[in-house]
Design a protein around this motif. Structure first.
Motif, PDB file in Angstrom:
ATOM      1  N   ALA A 186      31.715  31.088 -25.437  1.00 38.91           N
ATOM      2  CA  ALA A 186      30.699  31.676 -26.320  1.00 38.91           C
ATOM      3  C   ALA A 186      30.898  33.181 -26.437  1.00 38.91           C
ATOM      4  O   ALA A 186      30.831  33.740 -27.539  1.00 38.91           O
ATOM      5  N   GLY A 187      31.152  33.830 -25.313  1.00 37.48           N
ATOM      6  CA  GLY A 187      31.369  35.276 -25.339  1.00 37.48           C
ATOM      7  C   GLY A 187      32.607  35.653 -26.136  1.00 37.48           C
ATOM      8  O   GLY A 187      32.599  36.615 -26.902  1.00 37.48           O
ATOM      9  N   GLY A 188      33.673  34.894 -25.976  1.00 44.20           N
ATOM     10  CA  GLY A 188      34.909  35.185 -26.711  1.00 44.20           C
ATOM     11  C   GLY A 188      34.747  35.017 -28.216  1.00 44.20           C
ATOM     12  O   GLY A 188      35.189  35.865 -28.997  1.00 44.20           O
ATOM     13  N   LEU A 189      34.114  33.947 -28.628  1.00 43.64           N
ATOM     14  CA  LEU A 189      33.907  33.733 -30.061  1.00 43.64           C
ATOM     15  C   LEU A 189      32.933  34.758 -30.644  1.00 43.64           C
ATOM     16  O   LEU A 189      33.121  35.237 -31.768  1.00 43.64           O
ATOM     17  N   ALA A 190      31.902  35.101 -29.901  1.00 43.71           N
ATOM     18  CA  ALA A 190      30.964  36.129 -30.369  1.00 43.71           C
ATOM     19  C   ALA A 190      31.676  37.468 -30.506  1.00 43.71           C
ATOM     20  O   ALA A 190      31.492  38.186 -31.496  1.00 43.71           O
ATOM     21  N   LEU A 191      32.500  37.802 -29.522  1.00 40.21           N
ATOM     22  CA  LEU A 191      33.268  39.048 -29.585  1.00 40.21           C
ATOM     23  C   LEU A 191      34.224  39.034 -30.777  1.00 40.21           C
ATOM     24  O   LEU A 191      34.390  40.046 -31.459  1.00 40.21           O
ATOM     25  N   GLY A 192      34.832  37.880 -31.050  1.00 40.10           N
ATOM     26  CA  GLY A 192      35.714  37.765 -32.215  1.00 40.10           C
ATOM     27  C   GLY A 192      34.977  38.055 -33.516  1.00 40.10           C
ATOM     28  O   GLY A 192      35.490  38.734 -34.400  1.00 40.10           O
ATOM     29  N   GLY A 193      33.770  37.558 -33.635  1.00 41.86           N
ATOM     30  CA  GLY A 193      32.960  37.834 -34.824  1.00 41.86           C
ATOM     31  C   GLY A 193      32.617  39.308 -34.948  1.00 41.86           C
ATOM     32  O   GLY A 193      32.676  39.891 -36.039  1.00 41.86           O
ATOM     33  N   LEU A 194      32.264  39.925 -33.822  1.00 43.31           N
ATOM     34  CA  LEU A 194      31.935  41.353 -33.850  1.00 43.31           C
ATOM     35  C   LEU A 194      33.163  42.198 -34.181  1.00 43.31           C
ATOM     36  O   LEU A 194      33.069  43.200 -34.898  1.00 43.31           O
ATOM     37  N   LEU A 195      34.327  41.808 -33.671  1.00 46.15           N
ATOM     38  CA  LEU A 195      35.561  42.543 -33.983  1.00 46.15           C
ATOM     39  C   LEU A 195      35.944  42.387 -35.458  1.00 46.15           C
ATOM     40  O   LEU A 195      36.456  43.323 -36.073  1.00 46.15           O
ATOM     41  N   THR A 196      35.689  41.221 -36.009  1.00 43.44           N
ATOM     42  CA  THR A 196      35.950  41.023 -37.436  1.00 43.44           C
ATOM     43  C   THR A 196      35.045  41.920 -38.273  1.00 43.44           C
ATOM     44  O   THR A 196      35.488  42.527 -39.243  1.00 43.44           O
ATOM     45  N   ALA A 197      33.789  42.019 -37.898  1.00 44.78           N
ATOM     46  CA  ALA A 197      32.860  42.909 -38.603  1.00 44.78           C
ATOM     47  C   ALA A 197      33.326  44.359 -38.489  1.00 44.78           C
ATOM     48  O   ALA A 197      33.271  45.118 -39.469  1.00 44.78           O
ATOM     49  N   ASP A 198      33.806  44.729 -37.311  1.00 41.31           N
ATOM     50  CA  ASP A 198      34.323  46.088 -37.123  1.00 41.31           C
ATOM     51  C   ASP A 198      35.555  46.333 -37.990  1.00 41.31           C
ATOM     52  O   ASP A 198      35.740  47.422 -38.523  1.00 41.31           O
ATOM     53  N   ARG A 199      36.377  45.329 -38.167  1.00 40.67           N
ATOM     54  CA  ARG A 199      37.568  45.457 -39.036  1.00 40.67           C
ATOM     55  C   ARG A 199      37.151  45.718 -40.489  1.00 40.67           C
ATOM     56  O   ARG A 199      37.781  46.495 -41.184  1.00 40.67           O
ATOM     57  N   SER A 207      47.337  48.247 -40.562  1.00 47.56           N
ATOM     58  CA  SER A 207      46.096  48.749 -41.156  1.00 47.56           C
ATOM     59  C   SER A 207      45.089  47.617 -41.326  1.00 47.56           C
ATOM     60  O   SER A 207      45.393  46.453 -41.092  1.00 47.56           O
ATOM     61  N   CYS A 208      43.903  47.975 -41.752  1.00 51.51           N
ATOM     62  CA  CYS A 208      42.850  46.993 -42.028  1.00 51.51           C
ATOM     63  C   CYS A 208      42.758  46.677 -43.520  1.00 51.51           C
ATOM     64  O   CYS A 208      41.826  45.988 -43.946  1.00 51.51           O
ATOM     65  N   LEU A 209      43.681  47.182 -44.309  1.00 51.18           N
ATOM     66  CA  LEU A 209      43.655  46.950 -45.752  1.00 51.18           C
ATOM     67  C   LEU A 209      43.948  45.486 -46.050  1.00 51.18           C
ATOM     68  O   LEU A 209      44.783  44.864 -45.402  1.00 51.18           O
ATOM     69  N   ASN A 210      43.281  44.948 -47.072  1.00 52.19           N
ATOM     70  CA  ASN A 210      43.563  43.574 -47.462  1.00 52.19           C
ATOM     71  C   ASN A 210      44.776  43.535 -48.399  1.00 52.19           C
ATOM     72  O   ASN A 210      45.336  44.574 -48.755  1.00 52.19           O
ATOM     73  N   LYS A 211      45.183  42.361 -48.801  1.00 57.16           N
ATOM     74  CA  LYS A 211      46.403  42.196 -49.608  1.00 57.16           C
ATOM     75  C   LYS A 211      46.313  42.922 -50.954  1.00 57.16           C
ATOM     76  O   LYS A 211      47.301  43.508 -51.409  1.00 57.16           O
ATOM     77  N   GLU A 212      45.150  42.898 -51.595  1.00 58.46           N
ATOM     78  CA  GLU A 212      44.996  43.578 -52.881  1.00 58.46           C
ATOM     79  C   GLU A 212      45.125  45.092 -52.721  1.00 58.46           C
ATOM     80  O   GLU A 212      45.756  45.761 -53.534  1.00 58.46           O
ATOM     81  N   ASP A 213      44.512  45.625 -51.657  1.00 52.53           N
ATOM     82  CA  ASP A 213      44.620  47.060 -51.375  1.00 52.53           C
ATOM     83  C   ASP A 213      46.080  47.443 -51.162  1.00 52.53           C
ATOM     84  O   ASP A 213      46.561  48.439 -51.701  1.00 52.53           O
ATOM     85  N   GLN A 214      46.758  46.640 -50.350  1.00 49.40           N
ATOM     86  CA  GLN A 214      48.160  46.922 -50.040  1.00 49.40           C
ATOM     87  C   GLN A 214      49.022  46.882 -51.300  1.00 49.40           C
ATOM     88  O   GLN A 214      49.858  47.756 -51.507  1.00 49.40           O
ATOM     89  N   CYS A 254      29.735  41.941 -42.800  1.00 51.51           N
ATOM     90  CA  CYS A 254      29.547  42.241 -41.373  1.00 51.51           C
ATOM     91  C   CYS A 254      28.520  41.304 -40.747  1.00 51.51           C
ATOM     92  O   CYS A 254      28.717  40.802 -39.637  1.00 51.51           O
ATOM     93  N   ARG A 255      27.434  41.061 -41.463  1.00 47.96           N
ATOM     94  CA  ARG A 255      26.399  40.154 -40.960  1.00 47.96           C
ATOM     95  C   ARG A 255      26.952  38.736 -40.788  1.00 47.96           C
ATOM     96  O   ARG A 255      26.740  38.093 -39.759  1.00 47.96           O
ATOM     97  N   VAL A 256      27.682  38.264 -41.809  1.00 50.99           N
ATOM     98  CA  VAL A 256      28.225  36.904 -41.745  1.00 50.99           C
ATOM     99  C   VAL A 256      29.238  36.783 -40.615  1.00 50.99           C
ATOM    100  O   VAL A 256      29.207  35.812 -39.847  1.00 50.99           O
ATOM    101  N   ALA A 257      30.140  37.752 -40.484  1.00 51.10           N
ATOM    102  CA  ALA A 257      31.154  37.684 -39.429  1.00 51.10           C
ATOM    103  C   ALA A 257      30.507  37.690 -38.050  1.00 51.10           C
ATOM    104  O   ALA A 257      30.877  36.893 -37.173  1.00 51.10           O
TER     105      ALA A 257
END
Length: 178
Positions: free
Chosen positions: A17-30, A108-115, A159-162
């Motif tokens: 649970a902690g690992g998956l929650a942390l993954g969601g928070l890291l995705t929001a940070d990205r 980087s954190c840029l998505n494919k369109e940005d790149q 961020c909320r969804v992630a």
């Protein structure tokens, strides 16, 4: 023995649970860091436009000047481009730009369109006169600002969804495990 098995499952569930929650928070940070990168690149191009148009600097000097005022990662990329332009290797500007920014985009954190937009900018910038360079930068900035506005609009919900998905999936996986 049954108590030990339950304890192991509980510990595993908490870790999962902690690992998956942390993954969601890291995705929001990205998502947040992508927004910062978009704004930083926008500032760099605004400064580049000013260096070319108002200070009359040639492109390698303008890129180096802008790079000296950027954050570390972008500074390194811009200085590398300026160095390669001045080293006399004869590589076309578009090739130098694409290669250097491709390496930057990997981390980087840029998505494919940005790149894609950032990488194609090198095809329009390097060989033109001052007026055409500023026009190319203006066109790029219009597209880039549209992406920034769209990202700014979507950022809170992403961020909320992630975060929520990470936490909920962690709890669900932990419950299923126990």
């Amino acid at each position: 023995m049954e108590g030990f098995s339950l304890l192991i499952r509980l510990i595993g569930g908490v870790c999962l649970a902690g690992g998956l929650a942390l993954g969601g928070l890291l995705t929001a940070d990205r998502f947040r860091r992508r927004m910062e990168e978009l704004n930083g690149i926008s500032r760099a191009f605004l400064m580049l436009r000013g260096e070319v148009e108002y200070h009359g600097l040639v492109l390698p000097e303008a890129i180096r000047s802008v790079g000296s005022r950027m954050d570390e990662e972008l500074r390194e990329v811009l200085e590398e481009i300026a160095d390669k332009m001045e080293d006399g290797s004869g590589q076309p500007f578009g090739v130098i730009w694409r290669k250097t920014f491709s390496d930057y985009c990997v981390h980087s954190c840029l998505n494919k369109e940005d790149q894609k937009l950032l990488l194609t900018m090198g095809n329009h910038l390097g060989y033109l006169d001052k007026r055409m360079q500023t026009a190319s930068i203006d066109l790029f900035l219009e597209e880039w600002k549209a992406e920034i506005e769209e990202s700014r609009r979507r950022l809170p919900s992403q961020c909320r969804v992630a975060s929520c998905l990470g936490i909920v999936s962690g709890l669900l996986a932990a419950v299923m495990m126990i």
